[in-house]
Design an enzyme around this catalytic site. Structure first.
Site, short mmCIF file in Angstrom:
data_model
loop_
_atom_site.label_atom_id
_atom_site.label_comp_id
_atom_site.label_asym_id
_atom_site.label_seq_id
_atom_site.Cartn_x
_atom_site.Cartn_y
_atom_site.Cartn_z
N ASN A 107 36.48 31.88 30.21
CA ASN A 107 36.10 30.41 31.52
C ASN A 107 37.13 29.68 31.75
O ASN A 107 37.98 29.35 30.30
CB ASN A 107 34.92 29.96 31.49
CG ASN A 107 33.22 30.51 31.67
OD1 ASN A 107 33.31 32.08 32.10
ND2 ASN A 107 32.43 29.96 31.17
N VAL A 108 37.93 29.33 32.67
CA VAL A 108 39.02 28.87 32.58
C VAL A 108 38.50 27.02 32.95
O VAL A 108 39.60 26.31 33.00
CB VAL A 108 40.05 28.50 34.18
CG1 VAL A 108 40.02 30.90 33.70
CG2 VAL A 108 38.82 29.01 35.60
N HIS A 124 41.09 33.72 28.90
CA HIS A 124 41.78 33.76 29.74
C HIS A 124 42.26 32.06 30.58
O HIS A 124 42.59 32.31 32.13
CB HIS A 124 40.50 34.12 31.42
CG HIS A 124 40.04 35.45 31.24
ND1 HIS A 124 39.19 35.97 31.33
CD2 HIS A 124 40.31 36.28 29.57
CE1 HIS A 124 39.09 37.15 30.67
NE2 HIS A 124 40.54 36.96 30.03
N CYS A 132 55.23 27.33 34.26
CA CYS A 132 56.11 27.79 35.35
C CYS A 132 56.29 29.63 35.18
O CYS A 132 56.25 30.01 34.10
CB CYS A 132 57.64 27.27 34.80
SG CYS A 132 59.23 28.06 36.14
C1 BJW Z 1 24.32 34.28 34.36
C2 BJW Z 1 23.49 33.52 35.26
C3 BJW Z 1 23.80 32.23 33.97
C4 BJW Z 1 24.37 34.87 36.60
N1 BJW Z 1 22.77 32.52 33.15
N2 BJW Z 1 24.01 34.15 32.93
C5 BJW Z 1 40.52 48.71 29.00
C6 BJW Z 1 39.29 49.29 29.96
C7 BJW Z 1 39.72 49.20 31.73
C8 BJW Z 1 40.61 47.76 32.27
C9 BJW Z 1 40.73 47.32 31.13
C10 BJW Z 1 41.27 47.59 29.45
N3 BJW Z 1 41.82 46.40 29.38
C11 BJW Z 1 42.63 45.88 30.29
C12 BJW Z 1 42.18 46.36 31.49
C13 BJW Z 1 42.51 45.93 32.46
C14 BJW Z 1 41.73 44.49 33.04
C15 BJW Z 1 40.35 45.26 32.99
O1 BJW Z 1 39.44 44.67 32.66
N4 BJW Z 1 39.95 46.03 34.20
C16 BJW Z 1 38.88 45.64 34.02
C17 BJW Z 1 37.81 44.86 35.48
C18 BJW Z 1 38.44 47.15 34.88
N5 BJW Z 1 41.98 43.28 32.03
C19 BJW Z 1 43.48 43.15 32.08
O2 BJW Z 1 44.01 42.89 33.13
C20 BJW Z 1 43.68 41.40 30.88
N6 BJW Z 1 45.05 41.84 30.71
C21 BJW Z 1 45.36 42.82 29.42
O3 BJW Z 1 44.14 43.42 29.10
O4 BJW Z 1 46.72 42.88 29.14
C22 BJW Z 1 47.23 43.77 28.69
C23 BJW Z 1 48.49 43.74 29.13
C24 BJW Z 1 48.99 43.54 27.43
C25 BJW Z 1 50.46 43.59 26.95
C26 BJW Z 1 51.35 43.23 27.97
C27 BJW Z 1 50.66 43.14 29.16
C28 BJW Z 1 49.54 43.64 29.82
C29 BJW Z 1 43.71 40.01 32.05
C30 BJW Z 1 41.86 39.88 32.66
C31 BJW Z 1 41.91 38.64 32.99
C32 BJW Z 1 40.74 38.28 34.04
N7 BJW Z 1 41.31 37.60 34.85
C33 BJW Z 1 39.89 36.45 35.67
C34 BJW Z 1 40.40 36.00 36.30
C35 BJW Z 1 41.03 34.06 35.38
C36 BJW Z 1 41.08 33.70 36.75
C37 BJW Z 1 40.70 32.51 37.22
O5 BJW Z 1 39.84 32.08 37.13
O6 BJW Z 1 41.00 33.19 38.88
O7 BJW Z 1 39.56 36.36 34.22
S1 BJW Z 1 39.34 37.87 35.96
C38 BJW Z 1 37.28 37.11 36.03
O8 BJW Z 1 37.10 38.44 35.20
C39 BJW Z 1 37.99 36.06 35.17
C40 BJW Z 1 36.97 35.93 33.80
O9 BJW Z 1 37.48 35.43 33.11
C41 BJW Z 1 36.31 37.40 33.90
C42 BJW Z 1 35.08 37.68 33.39
O10 BJW Z 1 34.08 37.92 34.34
P1 BJW Z 1 33.04 37.50 34.00
O11 BJW Z 1 33.29 35.86 33.91
O12 BJW Z 1 32.16 37.79 32.83
O13 BJW Z 1 31.83 36.68 35.39
P2 BJW Z 1 30.82 37.72 36.31
O14 BJW Z 1 30.97 37.45 37.82
O15 BJW Z 1 31.65 39.15 36.33
O16 BJW Z 1 29.61 38.03 35.70
C43 BJW Z 1 29.27 36.48 35.27
C44 BJW Z 1 27.93 37.50 34.32
O17 BJW Z 1 27.09 35.73 34.53
C45 BJW Z 1 26.83 38.16 35.53
O18 BJW Z 1 26.64 39.33 34.31
C46 BJW Z 1 25.74 37.50 35.78
O19 BJW Z 1 24.60 38.11 35.95
C47 BJW Z 1 25.80 36.42 34.64
N8 BJW Z 1 24.43 35.00 34.87
N9 BJW Z 1 24.54 33.66 36.23
C48 BJW Z 1 23.42 33.25 32.33
N10 BJW Z 1 22.47 30.85 35.13
ZN ZN Z 2 60.94 27.08 34.72
#
Ligand code: BJW
Ligand code: ZN
Length: 253
Positions: A107-108, A124, A132
């Site tokens: 979470n952010v 994240h 920057c």
């Molecule tokens: C409840 C509830 C309640 C509801 N109680 N529960 C391997 C395989 C495939 C792909 C990749 C891989 N490795 C890397 C990738 C690519 C990519 C990726 O993972 N893509 C997939 C989506 C396919 N990853 C990346 O690009 C990452 N970087 C990277 O790997 O870099 C490599 C690199 C190395 C060296 C040089 C260059 C690159 C970066 C990932 C960044 C993710 N960013 C985000 C946005 C952040 C900024 C913003 O806020 O805008 O992060 S995306 C978004 O998803 C955010 C979240 O942190 C993240 C996870 O989401 P989260 O928190 O799980 O939310 P939801 O909505 O998905 O789920 C919520 C859950 O809560 C649900 O299950 C509900 O049921 C539940 N819930 N109410 C408890 N009351």
């Molecule tokens: Zn700068």
């Protein structure tokens, strides 16, 4: 995988009691009960309403910096108005009660800190920090800069300032990922709360812990790929289940 019966809760409390080194990975679900939007909820998740390619990538920022800036500042306003919920408080309490407790969040927002968690690894990034996009220089912003329709300019190089969050395709903060990785390899219990487990490398951490012998407890109203892997899936809201778990932990020690 067992689900949310009284016996599953009691089994989870018992695992927590025996554990010496616990890692907890949280996702946006833990903040949902504070009114902060999740990402992948099909009705009201951010990615159901907004295109992640346009808003959470370098390409999107380059194409329309003003749109990205305003979207994040709008979300920051919402986070600042939100209050931590009982799930956040229970996790803060677990950090105080358990011997070694590493809280890793995707979470952010700062709701973990505001409910008393002291050491939080923000994999994240953080929406209320800025740097920057060109030279990386950290910036504190005035409220007029936050309200502007375009990103502020860097005082060091003139580049565009951005929120310090991790976009798709960007590396996670190296030092924090290393810490989370090592803690996961060494833990004897992994708690997953409120994440879909779809985003990597964060979603790898519980699996890594499991490969090293640690059981997974997952708290989520839905079944995710991580719930399917978990020894115990507590199906429900973290704001309800975490306080119950804490209560059981206190009673049975
Ligand atoms: C409840 C509830 C309640 C509801 N109680 N529960 C391997 C395989 C495939 C792909 C990749 C891989 N490795 C890397 C990738 C690519 C990519 C990726 O993972 N893509 C997939 C989506 C396919 N990853 C990346 O690009 C990452 N970087 C990277 O790997 O870099 C490599 C690199 C190395 C060296 C040089 C260059 C690159 C970066 C990932 C960044 C993710 N960013 C985000 C946005 C952040 C900024 C913003 O806020 O805008 O992060 S995306 C978004 O998803 C955010 C979240 O942190 C993240 C996870 O989401 P989260 O928190 O799980 O939310 P939801 O909505 O998905 O789920 C919520 C859950 O809560 C649900 O299950 C509900 O049921 C539940 N819930 N109410 C408890 N009351
Ligand atoms: Zn700068």
């Amino acid at each position: 995988m067992s689900t949310n019966t009284a016996s599953a809760l009691s089994a989870a409390a018992s695992l927590l009691r025996q554990a010496r080194r616990i890692v907890c990975l949280t996702g946006s679900g833990v903040s949902a009960e504070s009114g902060v939007a999740t990402f992948r909820n099909v009705e009201n998740g951010l990615w159901a309403r907004f295109d992640p390619q346009r808003l959470a990538t370098q390409e999107g920022f380059a194409a329309n910096p003003g749109l990205v800036w305003q979207w994040y500042m709008h979300r920051l306003d919402a986070v600042e108005q939100a209050q931590p919920n009982p799930g956040h408080s229970a996790l803060a309490e677990l950090e105080h009660r358990l011997p070694v407790f590493t809280l890793v969040t995707q979470n952010v927002d700062d709701l973990h800190e505001r409910s008393g968690s002291r050491h939080v690894l923000h994999l994240h990034g953080r929406i209320n920090r800025f740097h920057c996009n060109v030279c990386g220089f950290d910036h504190d912003l005035r409220s007029s800069e936050r309200r502007a329709t375009a990103p502020p300019r860097c005082i060091a190089c003139g580049g565009a300032v951005r929120p310090s969050v991790v976009w798709f395709g960007e590396p996670l903060p190296h030092r924090l990922l290393d810490k989370a990785w090592q803690a996961s390899e060494r833990c004897d219990l992994f708690l997953v709360v409120g994440t879909s487990g779809l985003v990597y490398p964060a979603a790898q951490l519980p699996l890594l812990a499991q490969q090293h012998g640690a059981p997974i407890i997952d708290i989520n109203p839905e079944v995710t790929p991580l719930s399917e892997q978990a020894e115990i899936h507590l199906a429900g809201r973290s704001g309800a289940l975490l306080p119950r778990l804490l209560e059981l932990l206190g009673k049975e020690t």
